[in-house]
Motif scaffolding. Structure first.
Motif: not given
Length: 167
Positions: A32-37, A75-77, A94-101
């Motif tokens: 995400s941009e800083m301090e944004k969803e 899958f998580s944020i 924020n960042r998305i995380d997951g091995w299979g993305i």
């Protein structure tokens, strides 16, 4: 698995339309941009609006993550802390995380005619090798790797087709 091509804006839009044609596909900003969803793009029209707005703000690089729920896995944020003294007073993003993305990276060399487009995805072997470094991603065994590879191949093949014009 990865592929990089230089494409124009129309070809990018064709690729995004293809990716978002499956209504189950989840398409997010990687960071995400800083301090944004995080922004989740739900359809082709939303992508075009997002892209146009970002261009108007002189954004030159984009990162997206493609998650297909049928691939399962974790899958998580994740909320990342930032040091405000180095980030204009901002404290998180924020960042998305997951091995299979499946990741889509765009670097605008020239907004209309030269967009570096890179598709990349982890392999099961790479995820297994890195699981202790990134335990927050969960167990790589939870992912349906054959489906991930198939989806990544479809997107990469579509990217290849955009660069091979037939007259």
């Amino acid at each position: 698995m990865q592929r990089t091509e230089i494409i124009n804006k129309n070809k990018l839009f064709e690729l995004i339309e293809f990716i978002l044609s499956d209504s189950k596909t989840e398409f997010y900003e990687s960071y995400s941009e800083m301090e944004k969803e995080l922004v989740r793009v739900n359809n082709y029209s939303e992508f075009k609006n997002y892209f146009s707005h970002s261009i108007s703000e002189n954004k030159k690089q984009f990162g997206f993550g493609i998650y297909h729920p049928e691939t399962k896995g974790k899958f998580s944020i994740t909320k990342l802390k930032l040091d405000p003294k180095y980030c204009d007073g901002k404290t998180y993003r924020n960042r998305i995380d997951g091995w299979g993305i499946i990741f889509l990276h765009l670097n605008l060399l020239n907004i209309e005619n030269e967009i570096e487009c890179r598709i990349s995805v982890n392999s099961k072997k790479r995820a297994e090798n890195w699981k202790n470094t990134n335990p927050e991603f969960g167990n790589p065994e939870l992912w349906e790797w054959k489906i991930i590879e198939s989806n990544a191949r479809k997107i990469i093949n579509r990217l290849k087709k955009t660069t091979h014009n037939t007259v």
